[in-house]
Write a protein that holds these residues in place. Structure first.
Motif, PDB file in Angstrom:
ATOM      1  N   CYS A 165       1.227  -1.472  -0.539  1.00 33.44           N
ATOM      2  CA  CYS A 165       0.170  -0.025  -0.146  1.00 33.44           C
ATOM      3  C   CYS A 165       0.563   1.621   0.242  1.00 33.44           C
ATOM      4  N   MET A 166       1.603   1.307   0.604  1.00 37.92           N
ATOM      5  CA  MET A 166       3.295   2.475   0.452  1.00 37.92           C
ATOM      6  C   MET A 166       4.007   2.614  -0.848  1.00 37.92           C
ATOM      7  N   GLY A 167       3.548   1.560  -1.774  1.00 39.91           N
ATOM      8  CA  GLY A 167       3.695   1.391  -3.081  1.00 39.91           C
ATOM      9  C   GLY A 167       3.710   2.422  -4.120  1.00 39.91           C
ATOM     10  N   ILE A 168       2.139   2.971  -3.841  1.00 39.24           N
ATOM     11  CA  ILE A 168       1.549   3.565  -4.959  1.00 39.24           C
ATOM     12  C   ILE A 168       2.316   5.009  -5.615  1.00 39.24           C
ATOM     13  N   LYS A 169       3.525   5.209  -4.662  1.00 49.91           N
ATOM     14  CA  LYS A 169       4.189   6.639  -5.120  1.00 49.91           C
ATOM     15  C   LYS A 169       4.944   6.105  -6.375  1.00 49.91           C
ATOM     16  N   HIS A 170       5.087   4.936  -7.301  1.00 52.53           N
ATOM     17  CA  HIS A 170       5.802   4.104  -8.426  1.00 52.53           C
ATOM     18  C   HIS A 170       4.844   5.118  -9.508  1.00 52.53           C
ATOM     19  N   PRO A 171       6.326   5.557 -10.581  1.00 56.43           N
ATOM     20  CA  PRO A 171       5.290   6.353 -11.556  1.00 56.43           C
ATOM     21  C   PRO A 171       4.362   5.329 -12.242  1.00 56.43           C
ATOM     22  N   ILE A 172       4.577   4.490 -12.276  1.00 55.40           N
ATOM     23  CA  ILE A 172       3.577   3.252 -13.088  1.00 55.40           C
ATOM     24  C   ILE A 172       1.769   3.983 -12.983  1.00 55.40           C
ATOM     25  N   PHE A 173       1.608   4.738 -11.833  1.00 53.05           N
ATOM     26  CA  PHE A 173       0.384   4.880 -10.398  1.00 53.05           C
ATOM     27  C   PHE A 173      -0.138   6.654 -11.466  1.00 53.05           C
ATOM     28  N   SER A 174       0.832   6.617 -12.509  1.00 49.76           N
ATOM     29  CA  SER A 174       0.808   7.775 -13.241  1.00 49.76           C
ATOM     30  C   SER A 174       0.177   8.267 -13.656  1.00 49.76           C
ATOM     31  N   ARG A 175      -0.201   6.843 -14.386  1.00 49.09           N
ATOM     32  CA  ARG A 175      -1.025   7.406 -15.849  1.00 49.09           C
ATOM     33  C   ARG A 175      -1.484   6.181 -15.941  1.00 49.09           C
ATOM     34  N   ARG A 176      -1.971   4.618 -15.146  1.00 49.83           N
ATOM     35  CA  ARG A 176      -2.155   3.453 -15.505  1.00 49.83           C
ATOM     36  C   ARG A 176      -3.666   3.254 -14.598  1.00 49.83           C
ATOM     37  N   ARG A 177      -4.460   2.405 -14.215  1.00 49.15           N
ATOM     38  CA  ARG A 177      -5.494   2.739 -13.900  1.00 49.15           C
ATOM     39  C   ARG A 177      -6.242   1.010 -13.825  1.00 49.15           C
ATOM     40  N   PHE A 178      -6.572   0.468 -13.269  1.00 48.85           N
ATOM     41  CA  PHE A 178      -6.921  -0.737 -13.012  1.00 48.85           C
ATOM     42  C   PHE A 178      -8.679  -1.260 -12.601  1.00 48.85           C
ATOM     43  N   ASP A 179      -9.112  -2.997 -13.156  1.00 41.05           N
ATOM     44  CA  ASP A 179     -10.436  -2.669 -13.374  1.00 41.05           C
ATOM     45  C   ASP A 179     -10.024  -3.364 -11.503  1.00 41.05           C
ATOM     46  N   PHE A 180      -9.637  -3.901 -11.187  1.00 44.61           N
ATOM     47  CA  PHE A 180     -10.056  -4.606  -9.213  1.00 44.61           C
ATOM     48  C   PHE A 180      -8.585  -4.267  -9.092  1.00 44.61           C
ATOM     49  N   CYS A 181      -9.166  -3.972  -7.543  1.00 43.02           N
ATOM     50  CA  CYS A 181      -8.223  -3.676  -6.770  1.00 43.02           C
ATOM     51  C   CYS A 181      -8.424  -4.848  -4.923  1.00 43.02           C
ATOM     52  N   ILE A 182      -7.384  -5.436  -4.862  1.00 46.99           N
ATOM     53  CA  ILE A 182      -7.449  -6.491  -4.383  1.00 46.99           C
ATOM     54  C   ILE A 182      -6.262  -5.424  -2.555  1.00 46.99           C
ATOM     55  N   VAL A 183      -6.984  -6.014  -2.008  1.00 49.54           N
ATOM     56  CA  VAL A 183      -6.131  -5.165  -0.699  1.00 49.54           C
ATOM     57  C   VAL A 183      -6.219  -6.668   0.669  1.00 49.54           C
ATOM     58  N   ASP A 184      -4.918  -7.367   1.021  1.00 55.19           N
ATOM     59  CA  ASP A 184      -5.119  -7.933   1.495  1.00 55.19           C
ATOM     60  C   ASP A 184      -4.831  -7.810   3.032  1.00 55.19           C
ATOM     61  N   GLU A 185      -4.714  -7.974   4.441  1.00 51.69           N
ATOM     62  CA  GLU A 185      -4.609  -7.782   5.205  1.00 51.69           C
ATOM     63  C   GLU A 185      -5.512  -6.477   6.095  1.00 51.69           C
ATOM     64  N   ALA A 186      -6.954  -6.155   4.804  1.00 46.64           N
ATOM     65  CA  ALA A 186      -7.383  -4.789   5.218  1.00 46.64           C
ATOM     66  C   ALA A 186      -7.952  -4.446   6.261  1.00 46.64           C
ATOM     67  N   SER A 187      -7.728  -5.557   7.533  1.00 45.14           N
ATOM     68  CA  SER A 187      -8.721  -4.874   8.605  1.00 45.14           C
ATOM     69  C   SER A 187      -7.252  -4.675   9.725  1.00 45.14           C
ATOM     70  N   GLN A 188      -6.090  -4.865   8.802  1.00 44.43           N
ATOM     71  CA  GLN A 188      -5.112  -4.510   9.842  1.00 44.43           C
ATOM     72  C   GLN A 188      -4.629  -3.042   9.513  1.00 44.43           C
ATOM     73  N   ILE A 189      -4.881  -2.638   8.180  1.00 43.93           N
ATOM     74  CA  ILE A 189      -4.224  -1.485   8.138  1.00 43.93           C
ATOM     75  C   ILE A 189      -5.118   0.072   8.405  1.00 43.93           C
ATOM     76  N   SER A 190      -4.426   0.717   8.807  1.00 47.67           N
ATOM     77  CA  SER A 190      -5.115   2.599   8.917  1.00 47.67           C
ATOM     78  C   SER A 190      -5.730   2.921   7.512  1.00 47.67           C
ATOM     79  N   GLN A 191      -7.376   3.803   8.191  1.00 43.16           N
ATOM     80  CA  GLN A 191      -7.896   4.173   6.856  1.00 43.16           C
ATOM     81  C   GLN A 191      -6.984   4.551   5.913  1.00 43.16           C
ATOM     82  N   PRO A 192      -6.546   5.954   6.049  1.00 40.47           N
ATOM     83  CA  PRO A 192      -5.493   6.783   5.253  1.00 40.47           C
ATOM     84  C   PRO A 192      -4.899   5.746   4.178  1.00 40.47           C
ATOM     85  N   ILE A 193      -3.997   4.980   4.797  1.00 38.61           N
ATOM     86  CA  ILE A 193      -3.511   3.611   3.929  1.00 38.61           C
ATOM     87  C   ILE A 193      -3.688   2.475   3.211  1.00 38.61           C
TER      88      ILE A 193
END
Length: 1002
Positions: free
Chosen positions: A696-724
């Motif tokens: 979740c911290m890797g979203i500063k990567h350049p790929i996200f400046s131009r690419r969008r996905f159909d689905f995002c899957i977040v594992d461990e979601a209940s352990q992750i702070s809302q803003p992250i």
């Protein structure tokens, strides 16, 4: 230089101070001539330099400094940016990721790089400059930046090459070995007099030198460190000459010689006073080749330190207490000059803070801001937001500020300069008396392998250091003059030496005695705040997420699955589904039908990773793109390792050293080595695979400046702070959160922030939409007795065994009869020791056993490192020894304790090779993992906080597959509601054994 650290008390112009070192507690500091503008609060730590006269400290326009909170190091760039707008500098510290980005900034970075490489090569010929320019234009980092900005290599080539003639010309003028050009300057002498001097550049000695100056509370990286020759004029006689080391600041923009540019140089001269004692600094404009000397008067230095003090005051006091409740503080005023703000990267955050924290400003009723222009600015930036949105922003901003303050208070980086190596070594966080041994080798660009030898003292493996492989460290000299000259990671520790990779080559300091300190770093929450700010943006992605997350818009679903599945994928999907149980199949269907989001509740042992892997395979077969994320690298890689077996292609983002070795061939780094030299090749790499994995911290990567996905899957979601958790969701049309809020929550250190809801994950927040929830309740890990504990504690009987084989599985102990015979013989020869309790606990037919040591007794001790219980630790050693003797593999055994000090105590007793493979770890580290046998130490015989958490206890008791042994004092533990409920269940099923005698030498 050891600082005089003082704690300030209230007063006007005069501060009465209580002293922590060097000064008498009743001495007084008299603030003269403007220093009263420095905002000092009761309890603040200050560092004073000045004249002491009869107990009075004088700091005025001629002498001395006052530094507020000197152990908080502020960059010179932040201070210089505060000259025009203090508010921007404060916000820049909060929202660190909002640095902007432009073609001009990228070009400036590359020009800097070319100059610095030429400086180190001592070659500024046009051929060499062109070679370095070509390397910069094809470097992975700069190619990625070009991709993000949408600029071509041809554009950047032209921009960069425009500078090369100027660099060559400058070197010929100022670095010529025959007649280098001299710069005239006036150096302050005694009193108000100045001395004429001429400066010539002898050589460029270093680049990107890291400087930490706790004397002035400053830090920075110097572009270039230059050795210069200073010739001073004399009224009579020959000119004197001396060599000095000075900072050389590079600028690629317009030649303005502005106050901001000069201030940066002055701050660099200040922070290097103890290292080089420079009397001046140099400012070089690379576009023109003009070199300007910057000489600072005491008044210049003092005024900049006053700016620093104001900035640190606002940073340290971003939260204030009113009536026992915390509130966000006011920031410095908003500028009314809109032209100054036009290109400010903090525009949105500036307006958001004002609207969210002080909402009255919009109706003109604020007492502080009346200007219509400011109201127009706020309306322009935040007019699309409702009060509910602004409340969400201000609430989470407060929580993050509270948490950041707690994290800062626990930061141990300041021990590098406040404690001697001997003091820090006692705590296991430092190794002192080190000398550089052997050559320094280059591992990769910017990574240098160093070997250090302990001087005169033998270093015991793992005992005197506390440092282990992979630990982040900071290198300083023993005397405190070269603080923080390099950072890196421990590579290997032996009895006599330690090797580590550092971010710079320090071989030029070969004669220096060093210290290596553990460096947890200043862990901030900038990513939290960046995501929070982006949620408030006026764009479709943010609008949609606000509707779902803040406004609680119910998720929508498609009615017919046939409209989603491509005809050519139906057979493939049907085959994949065959291996799933009913709840897993329901999860697949729910995800495919969703228009917004799905929540998958993965109860312990229900195959959460397998479910995610299968989901990705189905989405991949249907041609959907998937962003696969989690909070930890290991969780991402666990899923990718399964995908690899099914030959599903993917791209793994992230640093190679943090990625599982078997996943390295799928990383961007590996693909680049095969040949990515152009933007079109990079774009192909970024778009080639349907599946992309990152944290979740890797979203500063350049790929996200131009690419969008159909689905995002977040594992461990209940352990992750809302803003992250919000971060990756900006880049997908639909998202799937996988977790279980009955297991570990997000970690929150600040008690008030926790009480205000910071440990509520996005998974928990959205779980109110029951139509979006699918529960995985068929588990394949625990036998029925162990499962019953979790069902009693958390799940009200909903958790089921997936098969009779799982339900009846027991621990295999092929040599148990031999061990039982040995114990019986011991009891016969030592009748005072009743060992029936230990014999019963070893039986595989007793999968769950609580060993009550209330009668032993087993009291915990509180040490500097935390809470431990020596008796429980010794008892666990006996249990492990007997289990291993009975035939249990050490690698099948795990030990869990809620306190780190207890883990150290247990580990110290397991140094024998017989215990190699036994894993001793915290509850948090065991989340998502299991062992055939688990031994759980509760530690406490008195009350504590950690055992009050139902969710943490649930995780601890569900890690065992076949045998769970728990050790603790029931008389104490019954005072904790979660453990009391567990003990009642254990007592009802006759699973508690009382230890009447504890024989530790078995």
């Amino acid at each position: 230089m050891r600082k005089k650290k003082l704690v300030a008390s209230p007063g006007h112009k005069t501060l009465t101070i209580s002293c922590s070192r060097s000064l008498h507690p009743t001495e007084t500091c008299l603030l003269k001539d403007g220093w009263e503008m420095t905002p000092v609060l009761c309890g603040d730590v200050v560092h004073l330099e000045g004249r002491c006269d009869n107990g009075l400290w004088f700091v005025d326009r001629e002498q001395g400094f006052l530094v507020l909170q000197p152990d908080s190091l502020i960059s010179g760039t932040s201070i210089s940016s505060s000259i025009r707008c203090m508010r921007r500098a404060v916000l820049g510290d909060m929202f660190k990721s909002f640095d902007g980005g432009s073609k001009q900034m990228l070009n400036g970075t590359m020009v800097h790089e070319v100059f610095q490489k030429a400086a180190m090569a001592k070659d500024f010929t046009s051929e060499t400059l062109s070679k370095f320019a070509d390397l910069a234009l094809h470097s992975p980092q700069h190619l990625a930046d070009m991709y993000s900005l949408g600029v071509s290599q041809e554009e950047m080539t032209q921009e960069l090459h425009n500078y090369l003639p100027s660099l060559e010309h400058w070197a010929k003028e100022y670095l010529s070995s025959q007649t280098p050009k001299a710069i005239s300057l006036k150096i302050p002498n005694s009193g108000d007099r100045c001395q004429d001097a001429a400066v010539t550049v002898a050589k460029l000695a270093d680049i990107e030198e890291n400087v930490w100056s706790p004397r002035f509370g400053l830090k920075g990286k110097i572009d270039v460190t230059a050795q210069v020759r200073i010739q001073r004029s004399r009224n009579a006689g020959p000119r004197t000459s001396e060599e000095k080391t000075v900072p050389l600041e590079l600028k690629t923009g317009k030649e303005s010689n502005s106050i901001e540019h000069r201030s940066q140089v002055i701050l660099y001269t200040l922070m290097t006073l103890e290292r080089y004692n420079p009397e001046a600094g140099l400012l070089l404009y690379l576009k023109t080749g003009n070199l300007h000397p910057v000489v600072a008067s005491h008044m210049d230095q003092r005024e900049l330190l006053k700016l620093r003090n104001t900035l640190i005051h606002h940073i340290h006091n971003c939260v204030e207490k009113k009536a026992e409740k915390s509130h966000l503080s006011r920031l410095p005023d908003i500028l009314t000059n809109r032209q100054t703000c036009q290109y400010c990267p903090q525009r949105r955050n500036c307006a958001l803070y004002e609207r969210a924290v002080f909402p009255l400003v919009m109706d003109g009723s604020s007492a502080d801001i009346h200007e219509d222009v400011v109201c127009d600015f706020l309306q322009q930036e935040t007019g699309h937001l409702t009060p509910k949105h602004l409340n969400y922003f201000s609430h989470w901003l407060l929580l993050c500020c509270l948490e950041a303050a707690t994290m800062e208070s626990k930061n141990t980086r300041k021990n590098v300069w406040l404690q001697t190596p001997e003091e820090s070594e006692k705590k296991g966080s430092c190794v002192g008396n080190l000398r550089l041994r052997g050559p320094v080798t280059v591992q990769s660009e910017g990574v240098f392998l160093h070997h250090f030898q302990r001087s005169n003292v033998v270093m015991q493996q793992g005992l005197s250091t506390g440092l282990t492989n992979g630990d982040r460290i900071v290198l300083s000299d023993q005397e405190g003059l070269l603080v923080g000259i390099a950072t890196g990671y421990v590579r290997e520790v032996s009895r006599t030496s330690i090797s580590c990779t550092l971010d710079r080559d320090v071989s030029k300091f070969s004669g220096v005695l060093f210290r290596l300190d553990s460096d947890e770093g200043v862990v901030g929450l900038s990513t939290h705040l960046t995501n929070l700010s982006r949620l408030m943006d006026n764009c479709p992605d943010s609008d949609r997420l606000r509707e779902l997350v803040v406004d609680f818009r119910p998720p929508e679903f498609i009615s017919n699955l046939s409209s989603v599945l491509p005809r050519e994928a139906k057979d493939t999907v049907a085959n994949i589904l065959k291996g799933l149980n009913k709840p897993q199949k329901q999860a697949m269907k729910k995800v495919l039908l969703s228009k917004d989001f799905t929540l998958i509740v993965g109860m312990p042992g229900t195959g959460k990773t397998t479910t995610i892997c299968t989901l990705v395979r189905i989405l991949h077969a249907c041609g959907f793109s998937v962003l696969l994320t989690s909070y930890t690298h290991s969780a991402v890689d666990n899923i990718l390792l399964k995908l690899k077996r099914f030959r599903v292609g993917f791209l793994r983002l992230g640093q190679g050293q943090k990625v599982h070795p078997d996943i390295l061939p799928f990383t961007e780094e590996s693909a680049r080595r095969k040949g990515v030299h152009t933007l079109s090749e990079l774009e192909h790499l970024y778009n080639k695979e349907l599946v992309v994995g990152t944290t979740c911290m890797g979203i500063k990567h350049p790929i996200f400046s131009r690419r969008r996905f159909d689905f995002c899957i977040v594992d461990e979601a209940s352990q992750i702070s809302q803003p992250i958790c919000l971060g990756p969701l900006f880049y997908a049309k639909r998202f799937v959160l996988v977790g279980d809020h009955q297991q570990l929550p997000p970690i929150v250190q600040n008690q008030e922030a926790r009480s205000l809801g910071m440990d509520e994950s996005l998974f928990k927040r959205l779980e109110c939409h029951s139509e979006a929830v699918v529960q995985l309740n068929v588990q394949y890990r625990m036998n029925r007795q162990i499962m019953s504990l979790s069902n009693c504690l958390m799940y009200d009987g909903r958790l089921e065994c997936g098969s009779e084989r799982t339900a009846s599985a027991l621990l295999t102990l092929p040599f148990l009869l031999s061990v039982q015979s040995e114990l019986s013989s011991y009891s016969q020869t030592h009748p005072q020791h009743n060992l029936s309790w230990i014999q019963d606990s070893l039986l595989p037919t007793n999968p769950v056993c609580f060993l009550d040591c209330s009668m032993v007794p087993a009291l915990e001790s509180v040490e500097q490192g935390g809470v431990s219980n020596q008796t429980e630790a010794a008892l666990i050693r006996v249990l492990l020894s007997l289990l291993i003797k009975a035939g249990c593999k050490p690698s099948d055994i795990g030990v869990i304790a809620p306190y780190r000090q207890q883990l150290k105590t247990i580990s110290a007793l397991l140094q024998s090779s017989a215990f190699t493979g036994v894993e001793v770890n915290t509850v948090d580290r065991y989340q998502g993992r299991d062992k055939s046998a688990i031994v759980l130490s509760f530690v406490k015989s008195t009350l504590g906080e950690l055992l009050k958490d139902w969710r943490r206890l649930n995780v601890a008791i569900t890690r065992a597959k076949h045998k769970l042994l728990m050790v603790g004092s029931t008389s104490t533990l019954r005072r904790y509601a979660p453990v009391e409920k567990l003990l009642s269940h254990l007592q009802q099923d006759n699973m508690i054994s009382f230890i009447k005698t504890c024989c530790m030498h078995l």
